[in-house]
Design a protein around this motif. Structure first.
Motif, PDB file in Angstrom:
ATOM      1  N   UNK A 236       2.366  40.152  -1.399  1.00  0.00           N
ATOM      2  CA  UNK A 236       0.904  39.958  -1.833  1.00  0.00           C
ATOM      3  C   UNK A 236       0.372  40.211  -2.756  1.00  0.00           C
ATOM      4  N   UNK A 237       1.505  40.789  -3.928  1.00  0.00           N
ATOM      5  CA  UNK A 237       0.457  41.346  -5.144  1.00  0.00           C
ATOM      6  C   UNK A 237      -0.492  40.281  -5.839  1.00  0.00           C
ATOM      7  N   UNK A 238      -0.286  39.321  -5.905  1.00  0.00           N
ATOM      8  CA  UNK A 238      -1.842  38.380  -6.395  1.00  0.00           C
ATOM      9  C   UNK A 238      -2.437  38.247  -5.340  1.00  0.00           C
ATOM     10  N   UNK A 239      -2.806  39.058  -4.366  1.00  0.00           N
ATOM     11  CA  UNK A 239      -4.051  39.464  -3.621  1.00  0.00           C
ATOM     12  C   UNK A 239      -4.561  40.859  -3.573  1.00  0.00           C
ATOM     13  N   UNK A 240      -3.852  41.249  -4.740  1.00  0.00           N
ATOM     14  CA  UNK A 240      -4.179  42.660  -4.864  1.00  0.00           C
ATOM     15  C   UNK A 240      -5.947  42.854  -5.562  1.00  0.00           C
ATOM     16  N   UNK A 241      -6.088  41.467  -6.879  1.00  0.00           N
ATOM     17  CA  UNK A 241      -7.582  41.397  -7.186  1.00  0.00           C
ATOM     18  C   UNK A 241      -8.634  41.520  -6.083  1.00  0.00           C
TER      19      UNK A 241
END
Length: 425
Positions: free
Chosen positions: A80-85
């Motif tokens: 889910x790293x793409x949701x970090x921003x």
């Protein structure tokens, strides 16, 4: 004096807020201070020793911390790293929801600090969502502090002032737990970003904060309106033998030899000790509740009248004292079971071991994130919040759904936010 300086120098080298020190130190200190009971253990017939459970909790906590530390594991991102921003944007949204709820509650329900009965009768839904205000501001301010390339004392003062304003808003509600969480999270961030907090300074500050919050609770009790049913202080109407009545009066006289303000200084700790002992005594006679306390965390949000976990704890501990002519907690009030008591009531020593093992594992997983990603990252904010919440729960128990949701959000956010600037501590 010359011999004392080398000792203090060694003591101050300890990382005050590391997983190996902060939480275990507070837990041991909490129960050590509770030993100065001023005859209150005799008043409530404390018969069962709490120390086997406390020692087991500490051992299992250290096992969890040590294993994860040696393996250098961290919380995975679960893809889910793409949701970090988007994490910070979501925190801003939560803050706005909290602000709207807080304003609606203030204008519609009054100030909780005015009386305990007022605080308990605030709109539960608005009260629930208003907690997002201090939570959101805490995360945003802490993260902003961490991103500062040069943190001056002037900037630190500005951030501290904003913290103080938000803490004052929740002081008006009469709740101490958010204040403690905000205060210690802020101190931990200050420790890692601005200036290392020496252990001797921390201990001095801890005394000041402890006295301030206990006196706040003491004044709240002393100024409550006793004409209201919620504030009734009468004891149970039971028949006691002449011998039992004389014994009760004798012990009460011994307790009253110590001024109320002095008893208030460690009243929370002594009560926590008594409650934990009574919980252990109750389970010997009645057995464990097999998850009823923890199910109650989630059932309280269901429609209809539900018994909160802390009200259930009140019923449990009072069931052992009411026949002796006294309440440990007034029937209209909730009881903080300590985290050990919360676990023990539902599953005994086994659940205490599992719970503290998980505490150690979670704290160490996030601390490893800080060590790998650097202090100038959201991981430091997550670590400061999580270890503070876990430490506060040593007294309160982890029984509030809003705190569990906050905890889950912070852990997930720490796992998915990417680290850009690596500044080692």
């Amino acid at each position: 004096m010359n011999k004392l300086k080398p000792f203090l120098t060694k003591v101050n080298k300890i990382d005050t807020f590391s997983p190996y020190f902060f939480l275990p130190f507070i837990l041991v200190l909490y129960f050590f201070i509770s030993l100065f009971d001023f005859h209150r253990f005799d008043l409530f017939n404390v018969r069962v020793s709490i120390w086997p459970a406390v020692i087991l909790a500490l051992v299992c906590y250290y096992i969890g911390v040590y294993i994860i530390d040696k393996l250098q594991w961290t919380i995975p991102s679960f893809g889910l790293s793409f949701l970090g921003k988007y994490v910070i944007h979501f925190v801003v949204l939560l803050t706005l929801i909290g602000l709207a709820s807080y304003l609606m509650m203030i204008f519609g329900g009054g100030l909780g600090i005015s009386d305990e009965s007022t605080r308990r009768n605030l709109d539960p839904k608005l009260n629930f969502f208003s907690q997002l205000l201090w939570f959101g501001i805490l995360l945003l301010l802490s993260y902003k502090m961490i991103l500062e390339k040069t943190m001056t004392w002037k900037k630190a003062l500005v951030y501290g002032s904003i913290f103080a304003v938000v803490m004052f808003l929740f002081l008006l509600m009469g709740y101490r737990t958010p204040l403690v969480i905000m205060l210690f999270t802020g101190i931990i961030i200050f420790h890692y970003v601005v200036k290392r907090v020496k252990l001797t300074w921390f201990l001095s500050t801890l005394v000041v904060i402890g006295v301030a919050f206990t006196m706040f609770g003491f004044m709240r009790v002393m100024t409550e309106d006793t004409t209201k049913e919620f504030n009734d202080r009468s004891q149970p109407d039971v028949e006691l033998s002449v011998e039992e009545e004389e014994k009760l009066l004798t012990v009460e006289q011994k307790v009253n030899l110590t001024p109320k303000w002095m008893r208030a200084l460690n009243g929370e700790m002594v009560t926590g000790h008594i409650v934990l002992s009574k919980i252990m005594e109750y389970t010997k006679e009645e057995g464990y509740l097999n998850g009823e306390i923890h199910r109650g965390i989630f059932s309280t949000v269901l429609p209809g009248e539900q018994i909160s976990p802390r009200m259930k704890v009140t019923e449990v501990v009072n069931s052992l004292s009411v026949e002796e002519g006294k309440y440990i907690t007034r029937p209209t009030r909730t009881t903080t079971p300590t985290f050990i008591g919360q676990l023990f009531l539902d599953g005994g020593y086994l659940l205490v071991a599992i719970g503290f093992l998980l505490y150690g594992v979670l704290i160490s997983l996030i601390y490893n994130k800080v060590k790998q990603g650097g202090i100038r990252s959201f991981h430091s904010v997550a670590y400061a919040f999580v270890i503070t919440l876990f430490t506060v729960s040593m007294h309160t128990g982890l029984l509030d759904l809003i705190f569990i949701l906050m905890l889950g959000f912070v852990i997930i956010a720490s796992s998915i936010i990417k680290t850009e600037n690596k500044v080692r501590y």
